[in-house]
Design an enzyme around this catalytic site. Structure first.
Site, short mmCIF file in Angstrom:
data_model
loop_
_atom_site.label_atom_id
_atom_site.label_comp_id
_atom_site.label_asym_id
_atom_site.label_seq_id
_atom_site.Cartn_x
_atom_site.Cartn_y
_atom_site.Cartn_z
N SER A 179 0.80 -1.23 0.00
CA SER A 179 0.00 0.00 0.00
C SER A 179 0.83 1.27 0.00
O SER A 179 0.39 2.29 -0.52
CB SER A 179 -0.96 -0.01 1.19
OG SER A 179 -0.25 -0.17 2.40
N HIS A 207 -5.25 -3.13 -3.02
CA HIS A 207 -4.86 -2.22 -4.10
C HIS A 207 -4.72 -2.89 -5.46
O HIS A 207 -4.39 -2.23 -6.44
CB HIS A 207 -3.54 -1.53 -3.73
CG HIS A 207 -3.64 -0.76 -2.46
ND1 HIS A 207 -4.14 0.52 -2.40
CD2 HIS A 207 -3.34 -1.12 -1.18
CE1 HIS A 207 -4.13 0.93 -1.13
NE2 HIS A 207 -3.66 -0.05 -0.38
N LYS A 239 -11.55 1.14 -2.28
CA LYS A 239 -10.49 1.67 -3.14
C LYS A 239 -10.97 1.66 -4.60
O LYS A 239 -11.84 2.44 -4.93
CB LYS A 239 -9.20 0.92 -2.87
CG LYS A 239 -8.65 1.44 -1.52
CD LYS A 239 -7.75 0.57 -0.76
CE LYS A 239 -7.50 1.23 0.61
NZ LYS A 239 -7.00 0.32 1.61
C1 LIG Z 1 -6.94 0.18 3.00
C2 LIG Z 1 -6.36 -1.13 3.34
C3 LIG Z 1 -6.96 -1.97 4.28
C4 LIG Z 1 -8.13 -1.53 5.10
O1 LIG Z 1 -9.30 -1.49 4.38
P1 LIG Z 1 -10.48 -0.56 4.88
O2 LIG Z 1 -11.67 -1.06 4.16
O3 LIG Z 1 -10.10 0.83 4.53
O4 LIG Z 1 -10.57 -0.77 6.38
C5 LIG Z 1 -6.43 -3.22 4.47
N1 LIG Z 1 -5.33 -3.63 3.80
C6 LIG Z 1 -4.71 -2.83 2.91
C7 LIG Z 1 -3.50 -3.34 2.21
C8 LIG Z 1 -5.19 -1.56 2.67
O5 LIG Z 1 -4.55 -0.75 1.84
#
Ligand SMILES: *Cc1c(COP(=O)(O)O)cnc(C)c1O
Length: 394
Positions: A179, A207, A239
Site C-alpha cells: 500500500s 490495491h 479503493k
Molecule cells: C486500506 C487497506 C486496508 C483496510 O481497508 P479498509 O476497508 O479501509 O478498512 C487493508 N489492507 C490494505 C493493504 C489496505 O490498503
C-alpha cells in the site's frame, strides 16, 4: 495523576518530530479535482483508482436501494441485517474471484482481524512481510499465534522461518500490492514456499482488485493463482471499487469458519444495503473496465517517465501507487506544503505508517486523471524548492 498531562507531552513530542497528523476537510466528491478546506486542488492521493467513487451508475444504484431498503442495515449479518443485496453481492464477488464463496465485512481492517483470528491462535504461527498493511500486522499480533516478520518480498527469508517452525497451523500473509510502496508481492514463489511447508497463504489485495488482471481480478488474476495456491483472498471495496467495505473469498469451509468464528464479522452491524447495491454496479464497471485500466497504465507510464527526467527517487512500482521517496519527515512535509501552494494535493506519508527515515510523497493516479493533469503534477514537483534541503544536509 490529574488530567491528561502525560498525553499532552506525548502529543508535543510527536509534533516536534514532524509526525503529527492533521485531518483536512474534504468538501467535494473524490475525483481528479477536490475541494479541501475551501480550496480546489488537483488531487493525487485518493485510492479511487478507477474514478468510480463518484460514478453516476453507482450513485443511481445507491439511491434506488436506499428507496427500497432505507439507510441503516439495522443489525449484524447473523441477527437480521443480512439483506438480499448483501447476499447478491457475496455471490457476485465469489463468481468474480473464481472462488466458491465470498463473505462481506464492514471494513478491510475488520476483514483482516477477523480472518486471521478465526484461522490461527496459540500453538500456530503467522508469517508476515514486514511491510504488510497495519491491519494485517495488528491481526497477527492479536491472534496469539507466534508472530514472525520476513524481509520484504524475500522468499528466502520466508523459507528460513517456515523451516524453523514446528507450529500446528502456519499462515503466510502478504499484501498483494504494497500500500505504501506500490510494488507487487512475488506471489507465485511465496505460494510455492508456503506449499512446501504445508502453510496457508492469505493475500490482502486491497490495491490490486480493479486495477490488475484482465477483468480487474487483482494479483491472483494477474499471476493466475488458484484457490488452492491462495486459499484466503481478501479485497476491499473502498479503493478501486469506489464504495466501502471488504470481503474474503475462498472455500465453503473457510467462509463457514469465518461466519462461526470471526468476531469482527459477528459482532458488528452490516454495511448499509445501498452500499452493497452500489458495489454491484461498481463490480460490473470493474469487470468491463479494460479501457479504464489501460488509461491508468498510460498515466502511470507518463508519470514515471516524467518523474525520472526530473531526477525524482521513484520506487519499484508499476501500479497506480507511485511514491516519491524523500526520507526525512520534515522534508516530505515541506514538499507537500509547496505542492499545496501550487494547487496540487499530495499527502506526505511518514513513520510509523512507513519505516523510519523513509517518509515519502505517496502519489496515486486514477483513471479519472487526464494526461494534462499528470503533466501539471510533474511541473509542480519540479518547482518545489524543498528538494534541495536533503542535498545541502547530506
Ligand atoms: C486500506 C487497506 C486496508 C483496510 O481497508 P479498509 O476497508 O479501509 O478498512 C487493508 N489492507 C490494505 C493493504 C489496505 O490498503
Amino acid at each position: 495523576m490529574s488530567g491528561f498531562n502525560q498525553l499532552d507531552t506525548v502529543l508535543q513530542q510527536r509534533q516536534s518530530a514532524h509526525l503529527y497528523r492533521r485531518r483536512r476537510l474534504l468538501e467535494s466528491p473524490q475525483g481528479p479535482e477536490v475541494v479541501v478546506d475551501g480550496r480546489t486542488y488537483l488531487g493525487f492521493c485518493s485510492n479511487d483508482y478507477l474514478g468510480l467513487a463518484n460514478h453516476p451508475e453507482l450513485i443511481a444504484a445507491f439511491k434506488n436501494a436506499a428507496d427500497q431498503y432505507g439507510v441503516g442495515s439495522g443489525a449484524s449479518h447473523l441477527v437480521n441485517g443480512h439483506s438480499r443485496l448483501h447476499h447478491q453481492l457475496e455471490e457476485a464477488l465469489a463468481e468474480f474471484t473464481g472462488r466458491p464463496r465470498a463473505l462481506l465485512f464492514s471494513t478491510g481492517y475488520m476483514a483482516n482481524l477477523g480472518a486471521v483470528n478465526a484461522l490461527v491462535g496459540k500453538n500456530d504461527a503467522v508469517f508476515e512481510d514486514r511491510l504488510n498493511h497495519a491491519s494485517l500486522l495488528d491481526a497477527g499480533l492479536l491472534s496469539g499465534a507466534r508472530f514472525q516478520r520476513y524481509l520484504h518480498n524475500d522468499t528466502e527469508s520466508l523459507r528460513t522461518r517456515l523451516q524453523r517452525s514446528d507450529a500446528d497451523r502456519k499462515l503466510v500473509i502478504t499484501d498483494g500490492v504494497f500500500s505504501m510502496d506500490g510494488d507487487l508481492a512475488p506471489l507465485p514463489s511465496l505460494c510455492e514456499e508456503a506449499y512446501s511447508a504445508d502453510a496457508w497463504v492469505m493475500v490482502d489485495d486491497a490495491h490490486g482488485f480493479g486495477c490488475l488482471g484482465k477483468t480487474g481480478g487483482g494479483c491472483v488474476e494477474h499471476f493466475g493463482l488458484s484457490q488452492h495456491q491462495v486459499p484466503v483472498l481478501m479485497g476491499t471495496l473502498g479503493k478501486a471499487f469506489g464504495t466501502s467495505g471488504a470481503f474474503i473469498a475462498g472455500s465453503e469451509t473457510l467462509i463457514e469458519t469465518l461466519i462461526q468464528f470471526a468476531r469482527p464479522y459477528i459482532y458488528t452491524t452490516a454495511i448499509p444495503p445501498a452500499v452493497a447495491a452500489a458495489t454491484l454496479a461498481s463490480l460490473k464497471l470493474v469487470r468491463e473496465g479494460q479501457a479504464l485500466r489501460e488509461k491508468l497504465a498510460a498515466l502511470i507510464l507518463r508519470f514515471r517517465t516524467g518523474a525520472r527526467q526530473l531526477g525524482l527517487d521513484l520506487m519499484d512500482s508499476s501500479t497506480a501507487i507511485q511514491p516519491i521517496m524523500v526520507g526525512e519527515s520534515r522534508q516530505a512535509m515541506a514538499i507537500s506544503e509547496e505542492l499545496e501552494q501550487q494547487g496540487v494535493f499530495v499527502t506526505a506519508i511518514r513513520p510509523p505508517t512507513v519505516p523510519a527515515d523513509s517518509a515519502r510523497l505517496r502519489v496515486t493516479l486514477s483513471a479519472g486523471h487526464t494526461e494534462h493533469q499528470v503533466d501539471q503534477l510533474l511541473q509542480a514537483l519540479d518547482k518545489c524548492k524543498a528538494w534541495g534541503y536533503r542535498e545541502t544536509r547530506s
